[in-house]
Design a protein around this motif. Structure first.
Motif, PDB file in Angstrom:
ATOM      1  N   LEU A  53       0.842  -1.197   0.000  1.00 14.29           N
ATOM      2  CA  LEU A  53       0.000   0.000   0.000  1.00 14.29           C
ATOM      3  C   LEU A  53       0.875   1.243   0.000  1.00 14.29           C
ATOM      4  O   LEU A  53       1.896   1.294   0.696  1.00 14.29           O
ATOM      5  N   SER A  54       0.461   2.246  -0.759  1.00 20.81           N
ATOM      6  CA  SER A  54       1.129   3.546  -0.674  1.00 20.81           C
ATOM      7  C   SER A  54       0.651   4.243   0.603  1.00 20.81           C
ATOM      8  O   SER A  54      -0.317   3.807   1.237  1.00 20.81           O
ATOM      9  N   ALA A  55       1.321   5.324   0.952  1.00 22.67           N
ATOM     10  CA  ALA A  55       0.917   6.080   2.133  1.00 22.67           C
ATOM     11  C   ALA A  55      -0.516   6.591   1.979  1.00 22.67           C
ATOM     12  O   ALA A  55      -1.309   6.556   2.926  1.00 22.67           O
ATOM     13  N   ALA A  56      -0.876   7.043   0.779  1.00 19.61           N
ATOM     14  CA  ALA A  56      -2.233   7.541   0.536  1.00 19.61           C
ATOM     15  C   ALA A  56      -3.257   6.416   0.639  1.00 19.61           C
ATOM     16  O   ALA A  56      -4.337   6.591   1.229  1.00 19.61           O
ATOM     17  N   GLU A  57      -2.932   5.243   0.071  1.00 18.64           N
ATOM     18  CA  GLU A  57      -3.844   4.101   0.163  1.00 18.64           C
ATOM     19  C   GLU A  57      -4.011   3.657   1.617  1.00 18.64           C
ATOM     20  O   GLU A  57      -5.109   3.301   2.044  1.00 18.64           O
ATOM     21  N   PHE A  58      -2.913   3.678   2.361  1.00 18.01           N
ATOM     22  CA  PHE A  58      -2.967   3.334   3.782  1.00 18.01           C
ATOM     23  C   PHE A  58      -3.910   4.276   4.516  1.00 18.01           C
ATOM     24  O   PHE A  58      -4.754   3.830   5.301  1.00 18.01           O
TER      25      PHE A  58
END
Length: 68
Positions: A53-58
């Motif tokens: 997961l990217s930081a934004a997805e997280f």
């Protein structure tokens, strides 16, 4: 409240009002299991840390878990 009057319309209106009040009452939110919530957040953190997961997805998934 049911008025004890010889008028069936009064009784029917009171009954309908009672039903309406019951239907519009706010539903009770189920109690959240803290252990499950923590496990889900840890799993999301792990997925972020290993690059799944990217930081934004997280952030999106974390908000979803916290606001259920």
């Amino acid at each position: 409240m049911v008025a004890l009057v010889g008028n069936d319309h009064v009784w029917v209106a009171a009954r309908q009002q009672s039903r309406c009040a019951q239907q519009t009452a706010a539903p009770v939110a189920p109690e959240r299991d803290t252990a499950t919530l923590i496990a889900q957040l840890k799993e999301l953190g792990h997925l972020r840390d290993v690059g799944v997961l990217s930081a934004a997805e997280f952030d999106v998934q974390k908000a979803h878990v916290l606001h259920r």
